[in-house]
Design a protein around this motif. Structure first.
Motif, mmCIF file in Angstrom:
data_model
loop_
_atom_site.group_PDB
_atom_site.id
_atom_site.type_symbol
_atom_site.label_atom_id
_atom_site.label_comp_id
_atom_site.label_asym_id
_atom_site.label_seq_id
_atom_site.Cartn_x
_atom_site.Cartn_y
_atom_site.Cartn_z
ATOM 1 N N UNK A 30 0.809 -1.214 0.000
ATOM 2 C CA UNK A 30 0.000 0.000 0.000
ATOM 3 C C UNK A 30 0.850 1.274 0.000
ATOM 4 N N UNK A 31 2.174 1.090 0.057
ATOM 5 C CA UNK A 31 3.091 2.224 0.089
ATOM 6 C C UNK A 31 4.067 2.122 -1.072
ATOM 7 N N UNK A 32 4.567 3.284 -1.486
ATOM 8 C CA UNK A 32 5.479 3.287 -2.623
ATOM 9 C C UNK A 32 6.520 4.399 -2.470
ATOM 10 N N UNK A 33 7.777 4.038 -2.705
ATOM 11 C CA UNK A 33 8.842 5.028 -2.799
ATOM 12 C C UNK A 33 8.892 5.506 -4.245
ATOM 13 N N UNK A 34 9.098 6.805 -4.421
ATOM 14 C CA UNK A 34 9.221 7.393 -5.763
ATOM 15 C C UNK A 34 10.395 8.359 -5.763
ATOM 16 N N UNK A 50 13.814 10.977 -2.226
ATOM 17 C CA UNK A 50 12.836 9.909 -2.409
ATOM 18 C C UNK A 50 11.562 10.297 -1.666
ATOM 19 N N UNK A 51 10.430 10.167 -2.326
ATOM 20 C CA UNK A 51 9.131 10.439 -1.699
ATOM 21 C C UNK A 51 8.487 9.097 -1.344
ATOM 22 N N UNK A 52 7.909 9.011 -0.155
ATOM 23 C CA UNK A 52 7.157 7.826 0.254
ATOM 24 C C UNK A 52 5.696 8.217 0.306
ATOM 25 N N UNK A 53 4.860 7.507 -0.447
ATOM 26 C CA UNK A 53 3.430 7.823 -0.473
ATOM 27 C C UNK A 53 2.592 6.615 -0.071
ATOM 28 N N UNK A 54 1.430 6.913 0.436
ATOM 29 C CA UNK A 54 0.406 5.911 0.706
ATOM 30 C C UNK A 54 -0.420 5.822 -0.572
ATOM 31 N N UNK A 55 -0.336 4.722 -1.289
ATOM 32 C CA UNK A 55 -1.017 4.583 -2.581
ATOM 33 C C UNK A 55 -2.538 4.632 -2.448
ATOM 34 N N UNK A 109 21.015 2.187 -9.459
ATOM 35 C CA UNK A 109 19.847 1.624 -8.769
ATOM 36 C C UNK A 109 19.967 1.946 -7.283
ATOM 37 N N UNK A 110 18.905 2.556 -6.750
ATOM 38 C CA UNK A 110 18.859 2.878 -5.328
ATOM 39 C C UNK A 110 17.881 1.922 -4.667
ATOM 40 N N UNK A 111 18.392 1.064 -3.799
ATOM 41 C CA UNK A 111 17.548 0.120 -3.056
ATOM 42 C C UNK A 111 17.314 0.697 -1.667
ATOM 43 N N UNK A 112 16.074 0.652 -1.224
ATOM 44 C CA UNK A 112 15.710 1.246 0.066
ATOM 45 C C UNK A 112 14.681 0.362 0.765
ATOM 46 N N UNK A 113 14.798 0.287 2.091
ATOM 47 C CA UNK A 113 13.835 -0.461 2.902
ATOM 48 C C UNK A 113 13.515 0.359 4.142
ATOM 49 N N UNK A 114 12.248 0.333 4.543
ATOM 50 C CA UNK A 114 11.816 1.134 5.698
ATOM 51 C C UNK A 114 10.683 0.439 6.439
ATOM 52 N N UNK A 115 10.569 0.786 7.698
ATOM 53 C CA UNK A 115 9.457 0.363 8.546
ATOM 54 C C UNK A 115 8.599 1.585 8.828
ATOM 55 N N UNK A 116 7.292 1.370 8.917
ATOM 56 C CA UNK A 116 6.349 2.448 9.217
ATOM 57 C C UNK A 116 5.698 2.182 10.562
ATOM 58 N N UNK A 117 5.592 3.221 11.362
ATOM 59 C CA UNK A 117 4.992 3.084 12.676
ATOM 60 C C UNK A 117 3.557 2.586 12.561
ATOM 61 N N UNK A 118 3.244 1.559 13.340
ATOM 62 C CA UNK A 118 1.891 1.021 13.368
ATOM 63 C C UNK A 118 1.576 0.033 12.254
ATOM 64 N N UNK A 120 2.776 -3.476 9.914
ATOM 65 C CA UNK A 120 3.623 -4.658 9.911
ATOM 66 C C UNK A 120 4.287 -4.774 8.552
ATOM 67 N N UNK A 121 5.361 -5.489 8.485
ATOM 68 C CA UNK A 121 6.050 -5.678 7.216
ATOM 69 C C UNK A 121 7.018 -4.544 6.931
ATOM 70 N N UNK A 122 7.712 -4.693 5.827
ATOM 71 C CA UNK A 122 8.734 -3.740 5.412
ATOM 72 C C UNK A 122 8.387 -3.207 4.033
ATOM 73 N N UNK A 123 8.512 -1.904 3.868
ATOM 74 C CA UNK A 123 8.315 -1.271 2.567
ATOM 75 C C UNK A 123 9.682 -1.250 1.897
ATOM 76 N N UNK A 124 9.772 -1.874 0.725
ATOM 77 C CA UNK A 124 11.033 -1.965 0.005
ATOM 78 C C UNK A 124 10.847 -1.511 -1.430
ATOM 79 N N UNK A 125 11.916 -0.959 -1.994
ATOM 80 C CA UNK A 125 11.840 -0.531 -3.380
ATOM 81 C C UNK A 125 13.234 -0.495 -3.994
#
Length: 133
Positions: A30-34, A50-55, A109-118, A120-125
């Motif tokens: 449900x999230x995307x790095x751009x 890098x922008x992180x959005x809630x799709x 290529x820029x690889x990124x991984x993040x956790x969001x408060x509240x 579960x799982x990891x947002x990766x791009x």
């Protein structure tokens, strides 16, 4: 009879509350790095934003905990050519900035991984950008 009905109603209400709270949870998909910019000036001190959005809403997401980054030249067939990446402050909500050394012009290529408060799982791009002279 009244207490049996009240108990039944309470159980149904609790079940509905649990279902709603589970539906409100988002998945990493449900999230995307751009990339804010697809072309970055080559050289030491290059800034990648890098922008992180809630799709689901299109809104920016602030306060993600970025715990993994990697910059390499995989798009140009040189995955083993890497360069350090350092997080730097951003003055825009939902935008994460990084300083790096784009030592060569070409595809990176820029690889990124993040956790969001509240959540579960990891947002990766894996985002592809171009270093230009």
């Amino acid at each position: 009879m009244k207490s049996k009905f009240s108990l039944h109603a309470a159980i149904l209400g609790l079940g509905s509350l649990i279902a709603v709270s589970q539906a409100a949870k988002a998945a990493p998909e449900d999230y995307e790095f751009q990339l804010v910019e697809n072309e970055i000036k080559q050289g030491d001190g290059a800034t990648v934003s890098i922008r992180l959005i809630d799709k689901r809403t299109g809104n920016p997401v602030a306060d993600a905990v970025v715990f993994a980054t990697r910059m390499d030249m995989a798009p140009d067939g040189m995955e083993t050519m890497t360069t350090p990446v350092e997080a730097i402050p951003s003055d825009e909500s939902g935008v994460y900035r990084f300083k790096t050394n784009l030592i060569m012009a070409g595809g990176w290529r820029f690889s990124i991984a993040a956790k969001l408060q509240g959540e579960t799982g990891t947002v990766e791009s894996r985002l592809v950008l171009k270093a230009v002279e």
